[in-house]
Motif scaffolding. Structure first.
Motif, PDB file in Angstrom:
ATOM      1  N   GLN A   7       0.813  -1.217   0.000  1.00 11.00           N
ATOM      2  CA  GLN A   7       0.000   0.000   0.000  1.00 11.00           C
ATOM      3  C   GLN A   7       0.845   1.266   0.000  1.00 11.00           C
ATOM      4  N   ILE A   8       1.971   1.245   0.660  1.00 14.02           N
ATOM      5  CA  ILE A   8       2.857   2.421   0.677  1.00 14.02           C
ATOM      6  C   ILE A   8       3.467   2.638  -0.704  1.00 14.02           C
ATOM      7  N   VAL A   9       3.970   1.560  -1.305  1.00 11.11           N
ATOM      8  CA  VAL A   9       4.594   1.660  -2.623  1.00 11.11           C
ATOM      9  C   VAL A   9       3.570   2.086  -3.671  1.00 11.11           C
ATOM     10  N   THR A  10       2.372   1.497  -3.609  1.00 14.27           N
ATOM     11  CA  THR A  10       1.336   1.828  -4.585  1.00 14.27           C
ATOM     12  C   THR A  10       0.874   3.270  -4.439  1.00 14.27           C
ATOM     13  N   GLY A  11       0.725   3.727  -3.186  1.00 12.26           N
ATOM     14  CA  GLY A  11       0.339   5.118  -2.962  1.00 12.26           C
ATOM     15  C   GLY A  11       1.379   6.084  -3.500  1.00 12.26           C
ATOM     16  N   THR A  12       2.648   5.747  -3.295  1.00 11.87           N
ATOM     17  CA  THR A  12       3.730   6.572  -3.839  1.00 11.87           C
ATOM     18  C   THR A  12       3.687   6.582  -5.363  1.00 11.87           C
ATOM     19  N   ALA A  13       3.396   5.428  -5.957  1.00 11.95           N
ATOM     20  CA  ALA A  13       3.321   5.333  -7.408  1.00 11.95           C
ATOM     21  C   ALA A  13       2.179   6.186  -7.958  1.00 11.95           C
ATOM     22  N   ILE A  14       1.045   6.202  -7.259  1.00 13.09           N
ATOM     23  CA  ILE A  14      -0.080   7.027  -7.692  1.00 13.09           C
ATOM     24  C   ILE A  14       0.315   8.503  -7.670  1.00 13.09           C
ATOM     25  N   ASN A  15       1.018   8.912  -6.623  1.00 12.09           N
ATOM     26  CA  ASN A  15       1.462  10.308  -6.534  1.00 12.09           C
ATOM     27  C   ASN A  15       2.401  10.666  -7.684  1.00 12.09           C
ATOM     28  N   ILE A  16       3.347   9.788  -7.960  1.00 16.34           N
ATOM     29  CA  ILE A  16       4.299  10.041  -9.045  1.00 16.34           C
ATOM     30  C   ILE A  16       3.581  10.044 -10.389  1.00 16.34           C
ATOM     31  N   LEU A  17       2.624   9.128 -10.553  1.00 21.35           N
ATOM     32  CA  LEU A  17       1.873   9.053 -11.810  1.00 21.35           C
ATOM     33  C   LEU A  17       1.145  10.357 -12.096  1.00 21.35           C
ATOM     34  N   THR A  18       0.449  10.882 -11.104  1.00 26.68           N
ATOM     35  CA  THR A  18      -0.309  12.121 -11.328  1.00 26.68           C
ATOM     36  C   THR A  18       0.621  13.304 -11.580  1.00 26.68           C
ATOM     37  N   ILE A  19       1.744  13.342 -10.890  1.00 30.88           N
ATOM     38  CA  ILE A  19       2.708  14.427 -11.116  1.00 30.88           C
ATOM     39  C   ILE A  19       3.214  14.413 -12.554  1.00 30.88           C
ATOM     40  N   GLY A  20       3.395  13.208 -13.114  1.00 27.53           N
ATOM     41  CA  GLY A  20       3.899  13.108 -14.478  1.00 27.53           C
ATOM     42  C   GLY A  20       2.838  13.269 -15.546  1.00 27.53           C
ATOM     43  N   VAL A  21       1.613  12.813 -15.272  1.00 28.50           N
ATOM     44  CA  VAL A  21       0.562  12.825 -16.290  1.00 28.50           C
ATOM     45  C   VAL A  21       0.006  14.229 -16.514  1.00 28.50           C
ATOM     46  N   MET A  22      -0.135  15.015 -15.448  1.00 29.14           N
ATOM     47  CA  MET A  22      -0.787  16.326 -15.584  1.00 29.14           C
ATOM     48  C   MET A  22      -0.070  17.265 -16.555  1.00 29.14           C
ATOM     49  N   PRO A  23       1.260  17.410 -16.510  1.00 30.54           N
ATOM     50  CA  PRO A  23       1.925  18.259 -17.516  1.00 30.54           C
ATOM     51  C   PRO A  23       1.720  17.737 -18.941  1.00 30.54           C
ATOM     52  N   PHE A  24       1.655  16.409 -19.100  1.00 24.63           N
ATOM     53  CA  PHE A  24       1.399  15.826 -20.408  1.00 24.63           C
ATOM     54  C   PHE A  24       0.028  16.245 -20.922  1.00 24.63           C
ATOM     55  N   LEU A  25      -0.981  16.218 -20.045  1.00 27.19           N
ATOM     56  CA  LEU A  25      -2.332  16.598 -20.452  1.00 27.19           C
ATOM     57  C   LEU A  25      -2.444  18.099 -20.717  1.00 27.19           C
ATOM     58  N   THR A  26      -1.785  18.913 -19.898  1.00 26.38           N
ATOM     59  CA  THR A  26      -1.833  20.358 -20.145  1.00 26.38           C
ATOM     60  C   THR A  26      -1.145  20.716 -21.456  1.00 26.38           C
ATOM     61  N   LYS A  27      -0.118  19.938 -21.830  1.00 26.62           N
ATOM     62  CA  LYS A  27       0.548  20.159 -23.113  1.00 26.62           C
ATOM     63  C   LYS A  27      -0.413  19.878 -24.261  1.00 26.62           C
ATOM     64  N   ILE A  28      -1.213  18.795 -24.126  1.00 30.94           N
ATOM     65  CA  ILE A  28      -2.171  18.442 -25.175  1.00 30.94           C
ATOM     66  C   ILE A  28      -3.289  19.478 -25.265  1.00 30.94           C
ATOM     67  N   LEU A  29      -3.803  19.895 -24.092  1.00 35.05           N
ATOM     68  CA  LEU A  29      -4.975  20.768 -24.075  1.00 35.05           C
ATOM     69  C   LEU A  29      -4.638  22.239 -24.316  1.00 35.05           C
ATOM     70  N   PHE A  30      -3.503  22.690 -23.756  1.00 37.45           N
ATOM     71  CA  PHE A  30      -3.208  24.128 -23.779  1.00 37.45           C
ATOM     72  C   PHE A  30      -1.830  24.457 -24.354  1.00 37.45           C
ATOM     73  N   ASN A  31      -1.140  23.425 -24.862  1.00 36.61           N
ATOM     74  CA  ASN A  31       0.198  23.614 -25.423  1.00 36.61           C
ATOM     75  C   ASN A  31       1.151  24.245 -24.412  1.00 36.61           C
ATOM     76  N   SER A  32       1.026  23.769 -23.180  1.00 37.55           N
ATOM     77  CA  SER A  32       1.881  24.267 -22.098  1.00 37.55           C
ATOM     78  C   SER A  32       2.013  23.171 -21.052  1.00 37.55           C
ATOM     79  N   THR A  33       3.191  23.031 -20.492  1.00 36.68           N
ATOM     80  CA  THR A  33       3.392  22.047 -19.425  1.00 36.68           C
ATOM     81  C   THR A  33       3.278  22.685 -18.051  1.00 36.68           C
ATOM     82  N   GLY A  34       2.873  23.942 -18.026  1.00 38.65           N
ATOM     83  CA  GLY A  34       2.733  24.648 -16.752  1.00 38.65           C
ATOM     84  C   GLY A  34       1.297  24.701 -16.284  1.00 38.65           C
TER      85      GLY A  34
END
Length: 293
Positions: A92-119
């Protein structure tokens, strides 16, 4: 005297406002951990809710619709977490950490697609943001969770799932289903905490905007001994320290101005002190972190 009371009231009000995201997240953590599932993924859940709420509110000009879809997104990522830790019995600790890392990495990718910005996402106009509603909803949520926990059968099932799962199974109630429900609702509540950041305290989503509030919500949960009202009080206490550090920035001692960095770490220092057990030890649910056989 009246000025002092006014100052205290304004500081408390600012503290409640700053604590609102943590209140939602801590109630999410309460749901998960009282059912026996450790949840350090609150930070990732909050980032998901913050992103979805900001994007939906930007495109639809409806902060309420943003919140509704943030809840849906929170349920989805909560279900993903539940699948790994309940069905696949992942750590559960490892999986929770993985979820946190996943969201940190995915959000800039999605903002790049939607708004052409990673910020950050585009800012919301004032009329598309909340003014005070999340604060009221946070109070309603705490009251509702408190009543549900202690006055309903399903609320007691969640508590037994984290304390005595064998007794719950012997009564004919599926601990697996109870934990699935609790973790999914945990994702929804924590996502609302993130949504309150991007549509209430701020006007857009920005990377890492939670600033550790998910972990502070966990600290409040421990500080509150895994009970709704004390956890809420701990969130307000942390919120007041956050509001206090904002007001203390630029303060001077004699002729020396206190560096702003020392003021900004105040909420985190208080969190560390609370976690270190300065205010007494907390007893976690007996089956917290134990996988089902």
């Amino acid at each position: 005297m009246s000025e002092s009371l006014l100052l205290i009231f304004s500081l408390l009000l600012a503290g409640v406002r700053m604590a609102t995201p943590m209140i939602f997240a801590s109630m999410g953590g309460l749901m998960s951990e009282r059912s026996g599932v450790v949840n350090i993924a609150l930070e990732g859940f909050m980032l998901t809710g913050a992103f979805v709420a900001a994007v939906v509110a930007y495109y639809t000009h409806s902060e309420w619709l943003g919140w509704a879809l943030a809840v849906a997104a929170g349920c989805c990522i909560g279900a993903l977490y539940a699948f790994f830790v309940i069905e696949l019995k992942a750590d559960q600790i490892v999986t929770g950490t993985a979820i946190n890392i996943l969201t940190i990495g995915v959000m800039p990718f999605l903002t790049k697609i939607l708004f052409n910005s990673t910020g950050s996402t585009p800012g919301l106009p004032l009329e598309d943001r909340f003014s005070f509603e999340p604060m009221l909803l946070a109070f309603v949520l705490v009251a509702g969770v408190t009543y549900w926990f202690y006055q309903t059968h399903s609320g007691l099932w969640v508590q037994f799932a984290g304390e005595h799962p064998e007794a719950l199974e012997s009564a004919g109630v599926s601990v697996r289903k109870v934990r699935w429900f609790s973790v999914i609702i945990s994702g929804a509540f924590a996502a609302l905490g993130g949504a309150s950041l991007s549509t209430f305290l701020a006007s857009s989503y920005s990377p890492l905007m939670t600033g550790g509030r998910g972990f502070m919500a966990l600290a409040a949960l421990i500080f509150g001994r895994w009970k709704p009202i004390p956890t809420f009080a701990a969130c307000v206490f942390f919120g007041v320290t956050d509001a206090l550090q904002i007001r203390l920035q630029g303060v001077s001692i004699g002729d020396m101005v206190v560096p702003v960095q020392f003021i900004q770490i105040l909420p985190y220092v208080v969190t560390i002190i609370a976690l270190a057990g300065f205010f007494g030890k907390s007893e976690a649910p007996k089956s917290l972190g134990k996988v089902l056989e």
